[in-house]
Write a protein that holds these residues in place. Sequence first.
Motif, short mmCIF file in Angstrom:
data_model
loop_
_atom_site.label_atom_id
_atom_site.label_comp_id
_atom_site.label_asym_id
_atom_site.label_seq_id
_atom_site.Cartn_x
_atom_site.Cartn_y
_atom_site.Cartn_z
N GLY B 1 0.94 -1.31 -0.01
CA GLY B 1 -0.06 0.04 0.02
C GLY B 1 0.91 1.28 0.18
O GLY B 1 2.16 1.20 0.05
N ALA B 2 0.05 2.43 0.04
CA ALA B 2 0.96 3.60 -0.23
C ALA B 2 1.51 3.99 1.13
O ALA B 2 2.62 4.69 1.18
CB ALA B 2 0.14 4.80 -0.72
N GLY B 3 0.80 3.68 2.18
CA GLY B 3 1.46 4.16 3.63
C GLY B 3 1.56 2.99 4.56
O GLY B 3 0.99 1.73 4.22
N THR B 101 15.89 6.42 11.32
CA THR B 101 16.03 7.96 10.76
C THR B 101 14.80 8.33 10.10
O THR B 101 14.84 9.77 10.02
CB THR B 101 17.43 8.04 10.12
N GLU B 102 14.37 7.47 9.02
CA GLU B 102 13.32 7.87 8.12
C GLU B 102 12.02 7.11 8.09
O GLU B 102 11.84 6.50 7.47
CB GLU B 102 13.89 8.07 6.80
N ALA B 103 11.55 7.04 9.29
CA ALA B 103 10.51 6.38 9.91
C ALA B 103 8.97 6.84 9.37
O ALA B 103 8.99 8.12 9.58
CB ALA B 103 10.51 6.06 11.30
N PHE B 104 8.32 6.22 8.92
CA PHE B 104 7.03 6.52 8.52
C PHE B 104 6.00 5.99 9.09
O PHE B 104 5.92 4.92 9.21
CB PHE B 104 6.48 6.60 6.95
N PHE B 105 5.17 6.99 9.87
CA PHE B 105 4.23 6.33 10.82
C PHE B 105 2.83 6.16 10.14
O PHE B 105 2.27 6.90 9.06
CB PHE B 105 4.12 7.36 11.84
#
Lengths: 112, 114
Positions: B1-3, B101-105
């Motif tokens: 999915g996108a996120g 460091t570049e985590a997406f929630f």
Amino acid sequence: QKEVEQDPGPLSVPEGAIVSLNCTYSNSAFQYFMWYRQYSRKGPELLMYTYSSGNKEDGRFTAQVDKSSKYISLFIRDSQPSDSATYLCAMIRTDSWGKLQFGAGTQVVVTP
Amino acid sequence: GAGVSQTPSNKVTEKGKYVELRCDPISGHTALYWYRQSLGQGPEFLIYFQGTGAADDSGLPNDRFFAVRPEGSVSTLKIQRTERGDSAVYLCASSSQGGGTEAFFGQGTRLTVV
């Protein structure tokens, strides 16, 4: 005392003003620094990620890191009502790789 | 999915019950993180997976909390014998590389224990 300190606000500014946010930290092991924006009832959204001391710019956002003072800042230029949110600083220690340590967040309100 | 997708978005449970919270990370992300956020506070680290294994579970508050990621993708956070103090928003994040460091929630699961 918390390892990462952040003033909870709220910080109210008029539309078009510069928003200035900051965090302080106590442990020099923190080497990686992030800023997140969180709207009410939403998850945090990554805005900026920096490693070295100095400035990093992305559009209207500028992140500053001063490792000697253990102080980081986020500036938002030409603020808009849509910038109204809670801004969270986060950082990672080199001895705790993968573990983000967050500040409490600063609530920002941009008034039209 | 996108996120990052978390389900359910809301969960109300009675004290003492068992709950499972699910996280679907961004496709291809090898690292996955669970955090807990109480009202007016920043997220608090619970556990970090690299692939299928827990690289750091030092944030799990006690042995009532357990998380798995059996195939290196979807993760489930399990809470046994829930207590009112467990009420919070449980956030999941993923990143393409380890370290956070570049985590997406994701949007989080709001857990209310009554």
